[in-house]
Enzyme design. Structure first.
Site, PDB file in Angstrom:
ATOM      1  N   TYR A  51       0.798  -1.411   0.085  1.00 11.89           N
ATOM      2  CA  TYR A  51       0.045   0.078  -0.142  1.00 11.89           C
ATOM      3  C   TYR A  51       1.025   1.402  -0.049  1.00 11.89           C
ATOM      4  O   TYR A  51       1.605   1.621   0.850  1.00 11.89           O
ATOM      5  CB  TYR A  51      -0.882  -0.080   1.267  1.00 11.89           C
ATOM      6  N   HIS A 102      -0.555 -11.630   0.740  1.00 11.71           N
ATOM      7  CA  HIS A 102      -1.452 -10.456  -0.112  1.00 11.71           C
ATOM      8  C   HIS A 102      -1.790 -11.328  -1.213  1.00 11.71           C
ATOM      9  O   HIS A 102      -1.107 -11.471  -2.186  1.00 11.71           O
ATOM     10  CB  HIS A 102      -0.590  -9.334  -0.169  1.00 11.71           C
TER      11      HIS A 102
END
Length: 268
Positions: free
Chosen positions: A178, A238
Site C-alpha cells: 500500500y 497478500h
C-alpha cells in the site's frame, strides 16, 4: 469585571437564542458545585489554568447533563470528545483589549457505549479482533498521481485512526504494497499518537506480496520498521495466488510476530 460581564451577557444571549426557559444565573465554583440541573454553563478564565483543565474536563464529561450548553471563550473544548468536535454556534463578545473576541458555544453530546463494535476471536488463536476493521490502503496517498487521487496528511490519518479506535474499530489492516510502504509508515505514526490506553486496544495486520515470500524475514522486518513496532499481530500473504508463497507459510516456522497461524494451508 469586564470579562465576567461579557461572559454573563453571552450566556443570556445563548439562553435566548436557544429558547431555553426558566433559567436562573448563578456564579459558583463549578469544580465544587453540582452540575445536575445545569442548562447553560459559562466558563471563566480561571477554568483554563493548565493545572485545572484536566479536572474541568473530567467534571464536564462525568456530571454535565447531555444536551447542556457550555460557553467557552478560549475554545479549548474543541479537544474534549463529549462536545462533538465543533461548536453549535459562536457569539461575539467584544472586550476593550479585543474588539473581535469570539465566544464558542458547545453542546454536551450523548455518551457513547464503551465500544460500538464487538470483537471476535481470530480462528484458533488467542487474538481478539473487532468484527469491523479499518482498511488502511488509502493512508500514505500523496495526491492526484496516487491510486486514490487524494492526499492523506499525517494529521488526517491521526484523526481517522483515533476516531476509529474510539468507536471500537481496533483492527487496522495494511500491507507493504500500500503506497509502497507509505500506508504502514503513516499508520505507525498515527498509532503512536493515540492517547492513554487506546494503543493497547489496537490490533495490526499487514501483508507480504506473494513474490516476496522467498524473503519473508526481510519483508517482515521492513514492515515492523515502518510501523515502528517490535512484532506484528497478524501477518498474511497478500493475494495468495502464488503456489510458492503458500508453500513457504506452510513449511516455515513462526518469525518475529505474535499471532500467525497457517491453518490448513498447503503448497498444493
Amino acid at each position: 469585571y469586564e470579562l465576567l460581564q461579557c461572559l454573563v451577557d453571552a450566556g443570556n444571549d445563548v439562553v435566548k437564542d436557544q429558547g431555553i426557559k426558566d433559567v436562573t444565573m448563578h456564579c459558583e465554583d463549578m469544580l465544587n458545585a453540582s452540575l445536575d440541573n445545569v442548562a447553560v454553563l459559562v466558563l471563566t478564565s480561571q477554568c483554563w489554568d493548565p493545572e485545572l483543565f484536566a479536572r474541568v474536563e473530567d467534571k464536564l464529561s462525568s456530571e454535565l447533563p447531555e444536551g447542556a450548553l457550555v460557553v467557552d471563550y478560549t475554545n479549548q473544548l474543541e479537544s474534549c470528545p463529549v462536545f462533538g468536535g465543533s461548536p453549535v454556534l459562536t457569539v461575539a463578545g467584544p472586550v476593550s483589549w479585543n474588539p473581535h473576541q469570539t465566544l464558542y458555544v458547545w453542546r454536551k453530546q450523548a455518551s457513547l457505549p464503551s465500544s460500538l463494535v464487538p470483537t471476535r476471536q481470530a480462528g484458533t488463536s488467542g487474538l481478539e479482533l473487532s468484527t469491523m476493521g479499518f482498511g488502511c490502503w488509502q493512508l500514505g496517498s500523496k495526491g492526484a498521481d496516487d491510486y486514490w487521487g487524494l492526499e492523506y496528511t499525517q494529521e488526517a490519518a491521526n484523526a481517522i485512526v483515533s476516531k476509529a479506535v474510539e468507536l471500537g474499530v481496533t483492527y487496522m489492516d495494511t500491507a507493504e504494497d500500500y503506497q509502497k510502504g507509505g500506508s504502514e509508515l503513516q499508520l505507525g505514526a498515527a498509532i503512536k499518537s493515540l492517547e492513554g490506553t487506546a494503543r493497547g486496544k489496537v490490533v495490526i495486520g499487514s501483508k507480504i506480496l506473494p513474490n516476496h515470500c522467498d524473503q519473508v524475514r526481510k519483508s517482515c522486518e521492513g514492515t515492523l520498521e515502518r510501523l515502528g513496532i517490535e512484532c506484528i499481530d497478524l501477518y498474511m500473504v497478500h493475494w495468495p495466488i502464488d503456489k510458492n508463497s503458500m508453500a513457504h507459510f506452510a513449511t516455515h516456522g513462526p518469525g518475529p510476530r505474535d499471532y500467525a497461524a497457517v491453518g490448513d494451508v498447503a503448497s498444493e
